[in-house]
Structure formats: C-alpha cells, structure tokens
Design an enzyme around this catalytic site. Structure first.
Site, PDB file in Angstrom:
ATOM      1  CE  LYS B  78      -3.485   1.716   2.944  1.00 40.03           C
ATOM      2  NZ  LYS B  78      -4.379   1.493   4.600  1.00 40.03           N
ATOM      3  CB  SER B 154      -8.045   2.761   3.600  1.00 44.32           C
ATOM      4  OG  SER B 154      -7.234   2.450   4.447  1.00 44.32           O
ATOM      5  CB  SER B 178      -8.222   0.114   6.021  1.00 43.31           C
ATOM      6  OG  SER B 178      -8.613   1.136   6.349  1.00 43.31           O
TER       7      SER B 178
END
Lengths: 64, 453
Positions: B78, B154, B178
C-alpha cells in the site's frame, strides 16, 4: 437516514475552536464540518453514557 | 485453465530452479498490463526495482546461497509504506511534495530480505480515511470480480492486486477495517494481526492507537509464511503452531447482538454456513459493540486530525474534500470526548476478555453487504438507507478498536459478489485463526482459487 441535529452553540464553538487551532475554513465547508462534528459529539455522548467518568478498571488479561 | 500460483508454489519453483525470479517478475508485470491498468491497482509500478530484486534472487541461487523463503514472489505494498527511493504518497496530492523515503519500511524490508520482489505501490483512500478506495486524485480501484464495483478500502489496491493474481502477497494497513473490508469485497484472505505485533516503522500513520500492519494473500499457507517472515519467526515453528493437542478442540462462537443486525440477510446466511462448517454451536454477545464502533470513530477523527494539523492549517484546499472535512471536524473534537472514548476502550476490552473465557474464536461478518457500485453513496439495509462509505466498517471497527487478531476468510458469494467472515481470537493467537482458515480452505468453503485461461 436520521442525522442528529447540531447541539445548541455548536456553530459558535466550532468557529471559535477553529480560530484557536489556527485553521482557516471557507464558508462553503462549514455545513459538512458541522455535520461531521455533530455526529462525533453524539458518538461521544453514547460512549460517556456507558462508562461515565468513573475510574478505569484494571487492565484485562485474556485467559486461554 | 491454469491456476495462478500462490506465493508458496512460486517460491518453491524458484528455489528448485524450475522458474527464475526474473520470469516471475515479467509474468507479474504482464498481468499488471493486462488487468491491473483497468483495475487501477497501482499508484506506481517499480519495474526497475522488481527486476533488480529478481536478478539478486537468481544470482543467489546460481551462487548456491539461500534465496529466502519468499524467493522470487511478486508482492505489492500500500502506498502508505516507505519504499527506499520512492515518494510515499499516502493516496494524497500533498505528500507528492515530500522527499523520497531513505529506507524501506520495516515490514517491506523483511519481505524483500526473504527474497520477495516488489512490483509496485498500490492505490488507497487518501490518508487511509475510507472504506472504498475511490480516490479523488488517483481514481477508484475496481473490483476484479466486477469492475463496476468498488474493491473496498482503504487498502483497495493491495486487495485487488492479490485478487487479480498480479501479485501473490500484498501489505496493507488496518485501522478500522482497511484490510478486512477490501479482502472481503475482493474475495481474498486478509489478516489483521494483534495490535503492535508487526513493526510499523516506515508506515505513515493514520490513527496511532489504532493502526495495524496487515497482509493479503490467496492461500492460508501464504499467510503463514508471510506472517512468519514479518514477525521473524523460525522456519521450523511456523505461524500455525502454538496450540497443543492437550488444549482440546477450538471453541467457536458466533458473535451476536450488534454483529447480527444491520446486514444483508444473505451475508448472515454465509456466516452461518461457515459457523456450521466449523461446528460453532453458541452465540456469544460482545456487550457494547455498537458503542465501541462509535468510540473508534471519535478516536480516529481526533488522532488523524492531529497528525495532519500542519497541512490542515497550511493547505486545506489540497485535501480530498471528504477527507478534509472529517479531519477538520476531528481537530475540533473536545478533549473530554476523546478521553471518554479511550476510557470506554478499557471497559470494552474487559468485556471482550470475559467473552473469550467461553470461546477461543468468534465469527462475525466482515462486511454488511457485497461491493457497492463505484460512486454509490447509499445502500439500503433492513429497509433503511445508510451512507455506504462509513457503514462498510460497521462490523470491523469494534474489533480493531481493541487490537484483537482477525482473519477475513472468503465466505462465498452474495448476488454474485464475494463477502467475508471475520474469525477473531485473543491477542497473539493468530495460529488458531490460521488453523481454522486451513480447514475452510481444504473443503473450499469460500471462493475458488483464481484461474486464468
């Protein structure tokens, strides 16, 4: 969808608080900010109702 | 149909010499071109770095050196984890102006030292403040199962990259869900370990008392190896060990109350099917779970705002408006509200400890409904309209709030789209979750492995 209504005085509180924190907020942003803040304060009230202001309980241990 | 290899199979082939790490990287980059561009998984492709990583692995094998447990395995991180020489964007426009990272984040360093090859950084919600990965600056991440749907957030880019088979493992972060939400919506495994068990050095924080490093994979054995590498476990004591036969059968309960309300009924049916498969015979309530979610939101807003206060003062217009407004509200939360939420946290943890005297694992839905359409603002649940974005965390937030280890396992399809089940354990008992994950995987109680023609 039910949204909580803003508590009385929240607008004044938010504007003063923003000034103290050095935040510059455009007029068009305020409605959404106040909406979010209203929800957060309502959430905090929900939590306070549950635990009040009593002392913290001892740290729990998870026993297998 | 050829099944796409998981990390374990790839590493075995590379170590055995039947596949070069360089070929594995080229395969991943080709897949990214074929599928990843449409899905918008990646914020930056690091082809040069990936090829250099692969050459180092291939050279180690030629020289007779141990190439590592993840030799040649393509991975992604990420865009919240530092990558040496790369600017960490955190899904924002503002952080593009920051200098490049001087070193890899600790978690990434461990994976690369184990021979993994970094394909790129993945798209995420701005500053991790979201459950949908519909990023204003970099576009939405599309769900590999239906490209008109969100991938969740996310850590949506990481989940989608694993689900599409571009990479075998990906790092994400989980503050309120997330990792678990996108894992559920994309039909892959997502592990949120015990709070504090994986180093966060080099991870750009969102809410310091809630952030966890998490991992996506398509097989439990890959999660086991990934977790071992991240924790520095010994190869002969993998992450599924730690439970003796004397410990007796694993006692499994279904989380009641909050976790049985406000979900698509078919999602609950999927949870019940998993419960039946695992022999879960009792419903156990976690008192205060609804309030726990509320407290998590207060803490998230206040802590998140504090981390970004300088930018909120200097350049508020450069934030995504949704992120900006929530952070500004968070900056104005009274201290008494934040402290009440933290006090409640201690109480809720005590209640959870009490519940875990009766069970070893709790089951709960990961998401209340399958992936909404990109741009969909509302969903209907129990006849009421809810805001899609915040509501996706309804079942994940109470659990990450107290740092318990949670595994999202695929739980089948609802309306043709994946949903997931959360398996929740006591702190540091990830091995119990992984053992149950192996059972579910063995009889394919969830999603079938990804295949390509």
């Amino acid at each position: 969808m039910t949204q909580p209504s803003s508590p009385q005085g929240l607008d004044d509180y938010a504007h003063s608080g923003a000034g103290l924190a050095g935040l510059t907020i455009e007029d068009s942003w305020w409605p959404e900010i106040v909406r979010h803040l209203t929800v957060l304060i309502e959430q905090a009230r929900l939590v306070e109702h549950h635990v009040g202001s009593r002392e913290l309980v001892p740290a729990p241990s998870f026993k297998p | 149909m050829t099944q796409i290899a998981d990390a374990t199979e790839t590493a075995a082939a590379v170590r055995a010499g039947s596949l070069s790490a360089s070929d594995a990287v080229e395969r991943a980059l080709t897949l990214q071109f074929e599928r990843g561009v449409e899905l918008n998984c990646f914020s930056e492709i690091l082809g040069g770095e990936a090829r250099a990583d692969a050459r180092a692995v291939d050279e180690a094998i030629r020289a007779g050196r141990d190439p590592g447990r993840l030799a040649g395995v393509p991975i992604a991180v990420k865009d919240l984890f530092d990558v040496r020489g790369v600017v960490t964007r955190s899904g924002s426009k503002i952080d593009l102006d920051r200098p490049a990272a001087s070193q890899d984040a600790a978690a990434l360093k461990r994976l690369r030292e184990a021979g993994a090859t970094l394909i790129g950084t993945t798209v995420m919600d701005e500053y991790a403040y979201g459950f949908t990965t519909e990023n204003t600056h970099y576009g939405p991440v599309r769900n590999p199962h239906n490209t008109e749907r969100i991938a969740g957030g996310s850590s949506g880019g990481s989940a989608a990259a694993v689900a599409a088979g571009i990479v075998a493992l990906a790092l994400g972060s989980d503050t309120n869900g997330s990792v678990r939400v996108p894992a559920a919506l994309c039909g892959v495994l997502g592990l949120k370990p015990t709070y504090g068990s994986i180093s966060r050095r080099g991870l750009h924080l969102f809410a310091a008392s809630l952030d966890h490093v998490g991992l996506f994979a398509r097989s439990v054995r890959d999660l086991v190896t990934g977790l071992d590498v991240l924790r520095g476990d010994r190869e002969d004591a993998p992450a599924t060990t730690g439970r003796d036969a004397d410990d007796g059968p694993i006692r499994i309960g279904v989380a009641g109350g909050h976790f049985r309300n406000g979900a698509n009924p078919e999602v609950l049916d999927r949870v019940d099917a998993i419960a039946a498969r695992l022999g879960a015979t009792r419903e156990v309530e976690l008192p205060g779970a609804t309030e726990a979610r509320a407290a998590a939101m207060v803490i998230t807003a206040a802590e998140g705002a504090q981390l970004h206060l300088d930018d909120l003062r200097a350049r508020p217009g450069d934030f995504d408006p949704m992120t900006r407004d929530r952070f500004l509200a968070g900056a104005l939360v009274p201290a008494s509200a934040y402290l009440a939420a933290q006090r409640f946290r201690r109480w809720f943890r005590s209640e959870a400890a009490r519940a875990f005297e009766r069970v070893d694992v709790l089951l709960a839905p990961s998401v209340p409904f399958p992936a909404p359409r990109i741009g969909q603002r509302e969903e209907h649940v129990d006849g009421e309209a809810v805001l899609t974005q915040p509501y996706l965390g309804v079942f994940t937030q109470p659990l990450s709030f107290i740092g318990l280890p949670v595994l999202n396992a695929p739980a089948g399809l609802v309306d043709g789209l994946p949903v997931g089940v959360q398996l929740v354990a006591r702190p540091s008992e990830e091995h119990v979750l992984l053992q149950l994950g192996q059972i579910l995987e063995a009889d394919r109680s969830g999603i079938l492995p990804l295949e390509r023609g």
